[in-house]
Design a protein around this motif. Sequence first.
Motif, PDB file in Angstrom:
ATOM      1  N   SER A   1       2.360  -2.804   7.217  1.00  0.00           N
ATOM      2  CA  SER A   1       3.163  -3.987   7.555  1.00  0.00           C
ATOM      3  C   SER A   1       4.471  -3.612   8.212  1.00  0.00           C
ATOM      4  O   SER A   1       5.023  -4.383   8.998  1.00  0.00           O
ATOM      5  N   LEU A   2       4.991  -2.408   7.909  1.00  0.00           N
ATOM      6  CA  LEU A   2       6.229  -1.961   8.554  1.00  0.00           C
ATOM      7  C   LEU A   2       5.993  -1.607  10.016  1.00  0.00           C
ATOM      8  O   LEU A   2       6.901  -1.695  10.838  1.00  0.00           O
ATOM      9  N   LEU A   3       4.785  -1.188  10.327  1.00  0.00           N
ATOM     10  CA  LEU A   3       4.477  -0.749  11.684  1.00  0.00           C
ATOM     11  C   LEU A   3       4.060  -1.900  12.580  1.00  0.00           C
ATOM     12  O   LEU A   3       3.756  -1.693  13.761  1.00  0.00           O
ATOM     13  N   ASN A   4       4.043  -3.109  12.020  1.00  0.00           N
ATOM     14  CA  ASN A   4       3.648  -4.280  12.800  1.00  0.00           C
ATOM     15  C   ASN A   4       4.770  -5.298  12.932  1.00  0.00           C
ATOM     16  O   ASN A   4       4.520  -6.452  13.245  1.00  0.00           O
ATOM     17  N   GLN A   5       5.992  -4.847  12.673  1.00  0.00           N
ATOM     18  CA  GLN A   5       7.140  -5.747  12.765  1.00  0.00           C
ATOM     19  C   GLN A   5       7.571  -5.898  14.233  1.00  0.00           C
ATOM     20  O   GLN A   5       7.647  -4.905  14.953  1.00  0.00           O
ATOM     21  N   GLN A   6       7.896  -7.100  14.618  1.00  0.00           N
ATOM     22  CA  GLN A   6       8.296  -7.355  16.002  1.00  0.00           C
ATOM     23  C   GLN A   6       9.781  -7.165  16.247  1.00  0.00           C
ATOM     24  O   GLN A   6      10.209  -7.047  17.398  1.00  0.00           O
ATOM     25  N   SER A   7      10.569  -7.107  15.155  1.00  0.00           N
ATOM     26  CA  SER A   7      12.021  -7.042  15.332  1.00  0.00           C
ATOM     27  C   SER A   7      12.658  -5.875  14.581  1.00  0.00           C
ATOM     28  O   SER A   7      13.879  -5.796  14.497  1.00  0.00           O
ATOM     29  N   LEU A   8      11.853  -4.957  14.047  1.00  0.00           N
ATOM     30  CA  LEU A   8      12.393  -3.867  13.239  1.00  0.00           C
ATOM     31  C   LEU A   8      13.234  -2.930  14.104  1.00  0.00           C
ATOM     32  O   LEU A   8      12.760  -2.392  15.105  1.00  0.00           O
ATOM     33  N   SER A   9      14.498  -2.728  13.701  1.00  0.00           N
ATOM     34  CA  SER A   9      15.419  -1.871  14.443  1.00  0.00           C
ATOM     35  C   SER A   9      15.733  -0.576  13.709  1.00  0.00           C
ATOM     36  O   SER A   9      15.988   0.443  14.348  1.00  0.00           O
ATOM     37  N   PHE A  10      15.739  -0.601  12.386  1.00  0.00           N
ATOM     38  CA  PHE A  10      16.106   0.577  11.599  1.00  0.00           C
ATOM     39  C   PHE A  10      15.070   0.794  10.505  1.00  0.00           C
ATOM     40  O   PHE A  10      14.910  -0.054   9.630  1.00  0.00           O
ATOM     41  N   LEU A  11      14.385   1.930  10.562  1.00  0.00           N
ATOM     42  CA  LEU A  11      13.425   2.308   9.534  1.00  0.00           C
ATOM     43  C   LEU A  11      13.862   3.669   8.999  1.00  0.00           C
ATOM     44  O   LEU A  11      13.666   4.706   9.635  1.00  0.00           O
TER      45      LEU A  11
ATOM     46  N   CYS B   1       4.518   3.419  17.516  1.00  0.00           N
ATOM     47  CA  CYS B   1       5.078   3.224  18.854  1.00  0.00           C
ATOM     48  C   CYS B   1       5.047   1.759  19.282  1.00  0.00           C
ATOM     49  O   CYS B   1       5.573   1.411  20.351  1.00  0.00           O
ATOM     50  N   ASN B   2       4.442   0.897  18.456  1.00  0.00           N
ATOM     51  CA  ASN B   2       4.461  -0.542  18.751  1.00  0.00           C
ATOM     52  C   ASN B   2       5.778  -1.187  18.358  1.00  0.00           C
ATOM     53  O   ASN B   2       6.012  -2.360  18.666  1.00  0.00           O
ATOM     54  N   LEU B   3       6.630  -0.420  17.672  1.00  0.00           N
ATOM     55  CA  LEU B   3       7.925  -0.957  17.250  1.00  0.00           C
ATOM     56  C   LEU B   3       8.884  -0.910  18.443  1.00  0.00           C
ATOM     57  O   LEU B   3       9.700   0.003  18.583  1.00  0.00           O
ATOM     58  N   LYS B   4       8.792  -1.894  19.296  1.00  0.00           N
ATOM     59  CA  LYS B   4       9.517  -1.884  20.568  1.00  0.00           C
ATOM     60  C   LYS B   4      11.017  -2.077  20.405  1.00  0.00           C
ATOM     61  O   LYS B   4      11.783  -1.766  21.316  1.00  0.00           O
ATOM     62  N   THR B   5      11.444  -2.588  19.257  1.00  0.00           N
ATOM     63  CA  THR B   5      12.884  -2.826  19.047  1.00  0.00           C
ATOM     64  C   THR B   5      13.535  -1.742  18.196  1.00  0.00           C
ATOM     65  O   THR B   5      14.703  -1.857  17.833  1.00  0.00           O
ATOM     66  N   LEU B   6      12.787  -0.689  17.873  1.00  0.00           N
ATOM     67  CA  LEU B   6      13.290   0.340  16.963  1.00  0.00           C
ATOM     68  C   LEU B   6      14.462   1.100  17.582  1.00  0.00           C
ATOM     69  O   LEU B   6      14.389   1.570  18.717  1.00  0.00           O
ATOM     70  N   ILE B   7      15.544   1.216  16.819  1.00  0.00           N
ATOM     71  CA  ILE B   7      16.735   1.952  17.244  1.00  0.00           C
ATOM     72  C   ILE B   7      16.819   3.300  16.533  1.00  0.00           C
ATOM     73  O   ILE B   7      17.127   4.311  17.153  1.00  0.00           O
ATOM     74  N   SER B   8      16.544   3.319  15.244  1.00  0.00           N
ATOM     75  CA  SER B   8      16.631   4.555  14.474  1.00  0.00           C
ATOM     76  C   SER B   8      15.391   4.709  13.608  1.00  0.00           C
ATOM     77  O   SER B   8      15.055   3.824  12.823  1.00  0.00           O
TER      78      SER B   8
END
Length: 865
Positions: free
Chosen positions: A450-460, A476-483
């Motif tokens: 479920s963490l790998l399918n988030q559309q707005s996740l920026s920090f994991l 790599c589907n986490l297009k909004t990931l910053i960190s």
Amino acid sequence: MGCVKLIFFMLYVFLFQLVPSSSLLHLCPEDQALALLQFKNMFTVNPNASDYCYDYTGVEIQSYPRTLSWNKSADCCSWDGVDCDETTGQVIALDLCCSKLRGKFHTNSSLFQLSNLKRLDLSNNNFTGSLISPKFGEFSNLTHLVLSDSSFTGLIPFEISHLSKLHVLRISDLNELSLGPHNFELLLKNLTQLRELNLDSVNISSTIPSNFSSHLTNLWLPYTELRGVLPERVFHLSDLEFLHLSGNPQLTVRFPTTKWNSSASLMKLYVDSVNIADRIPESFSHLTSLHELDMGYTNLSGPIPKPLWNLTNIESLFLDDNHLEGPIPQLPRFEKLNDLSLGYNNLDGGLEFLSSNRSWTELEILDFSSNYLTGPIPSNVSGLRNLQLLHLSSNHLNGTIPSWIFSLPSLVVLDLSNNTFSGKIQEFKSKTLITVTLKQNKLKGPIPNSLLNQQSLSFLLLSHNNISGHISSSICNLKTLISLDLGSNNLEGTIPQCVGEMKENLWSLDLSNNSFSGTINTTFSVGNFLRVISLHGNKLTGKVPRSLINCKYLTLLDLGNNMLNDTFPNWLGYLPDLKILSLRSNKLHGPIKSSGNTNLFTRLQILDLSSNGFSGNLPESILGNLQAMKKINESTRFPEYISDPYDIFYNYLTTITTKGQDYDSVRIFTSNMIINLSKNRFEGHIPSIIGDLVGLRTLNLSHNALEGHIPASFQNLSVLESLDLSSNKISGEIPQQLASLTFLEVLNLSHNHLVGCIPKGKQFDSFGNTSYQGNDGLRGFPLSKLCGVDDQVTTPAELDQEEEEEDSPMISWQGVLVGYGCGLVIGLSVIYIMWSTQYPAWFSRMDLKLERIITKRMKKHKKRY
């Protein structure tokens, strides 16, 4: 005929009444239209300006260029942002808020020809470097003047105090404006009709005078360097609704002990980071209209003040960064509560109260971070269905994370880091997650899908746990990931190739201290925004990927403690922002060749190539390019960490060796200037150019095959704290000038060929034997071989000859002592024979040599005992 005229007249009057009054308005005077067009032409529309801006209360406003509708073909009263008087056509209001204007605002602007203006709003534009003109004080009819957040600079002119009809005055900016104490007093004294005063971040540096408008409803003076005591009259303004005094630590606030006149009207009270003189009085119980209260960082101590529990209409309550202590009580029914922050206090006990507060249905923010809370999180919590932010980090909480947290449907931010939670991370129900940080716990199992399918996740951030398994390429589907921080876990397998293609937002990639294997086959795409890449402490093989050259913003690259087999990647020097480079403990080899380019590695602050197989001379060309190390960082007293814009979530971490110790996963200070080239096969002389790196804090060249002398230029390394040149072939004396290095805490010169006297004084008086052992030619404190005033400098050749002579049985001092008795008799016989056989020349030479040897031995004997 007369009847017909009468009918036409009556029809005209009837039609006149039907025509809208707006069609009969006076047109905008030509001179005012011209003045507005001239004003427009002084500015350009900034295409890079944001499409949104925010007013002083934080409300979002859409930005658009209002002046684009201004042209000669239309009446200026119809232009966007322009309002005219219905009777005279004179321009009386101009609203250019968030209009994306950019340019210099001239003090003689044509705007000042609009003498009938009553309202003027120029906020949220870009007039960088422009002064606020004294001519603003000539708008005698002005009731609203708003100049906030438009990059005005300098002193706010005292002429503003001439605007006696002002109801609203908002002039604020990020510490670029100032208002002298006299002007502040004049302003408050003259503007007697003022309802709202907002001078956010203006440097006032004054006390608050007691003479000010009694009509004030909004008083916003945060971050203005106010000092002294807040006049109690402020709390007795009958119409006061908003009071914002935050960020003025020299301002003392004493709340009235009796009921305030503003008790019924006050809705927002922000006094964080001010000095609250006394405990919270019972008078707080009367603030029945209070919706927002911020008293963070005000040195509140003791239990949570009871008068606050009577604020039944409270929506936001911030008491963070204080010294509150004791358990959190059973909180009252705050049915309207949205935000509750008690972080960074000394609260203890458990979280049992969460299971009994089922009335918090509106709660969106709950922050109890950085306290001393213990035990597990209750599992039977309900009523928090609207919770969006949950901060429980840096406590002593344990047990498993209860399922109700993972089931929160609107969760946006979850921070449970720095506790001892165990068990698995369950699947999240929320689809709106932006931040999930569970680092530094004891969590295990795989990363939930479920963490790998988030559309707005920026920090994991899941580092320092026991998370296992592989990293799926779906990350790599986490297009909004910053960190992405998965360091210090039990992850294995290969690093997904697509990670380097997450170029939209990814800033920090930390996969360090896991068990990843294989080559680094990640292709870092052109245009990525990576600042931090740490793959330290894995089992990676192969070469340093050439595609790293596409990481134009890279600040930290740590590939240490792997099995990379390559030559030195000199091309990394072309990365313009690279500050930290660690390639330690790999299988890198060969000489470090010079490229002749003087622009390589100019910003580097930490260079760690230790424990490899590099050979040849030290890389003098690279050392000469380290421009960042050629100046002393002045932040030694209050050093700051190297960080990125998201440092609230991520500080640069790496493994460094300093002061003789290895440190894993440490935060990096801006003052850290480190060169570690130890445990290689470098040879030749130490370049004197290192003495130009005056900002160096740590220099480690140990365990190589370096020779020659210690450069005297090292005396320029005035802030050097650690110097390790041990286990080389360095000869000559220790330069006396090194005694001037007053910051030096660790010195290791052991196992070299150094000779002569050890420098005296200052730091050198604190170093022990281990700093010098293995250098038989050294003398002086702390060694047992003392330096005498008559000592001559002994060259290495003389030292070798002397050692050879000392090892000869004929000249052994012990032998001389043992054989002295019988030797005397034999010696006299030999003398008689020599003289009688005519060999006086040979004997004379032998005698002189023996005398010299015995004299040396006696001198050493005296020194030793």
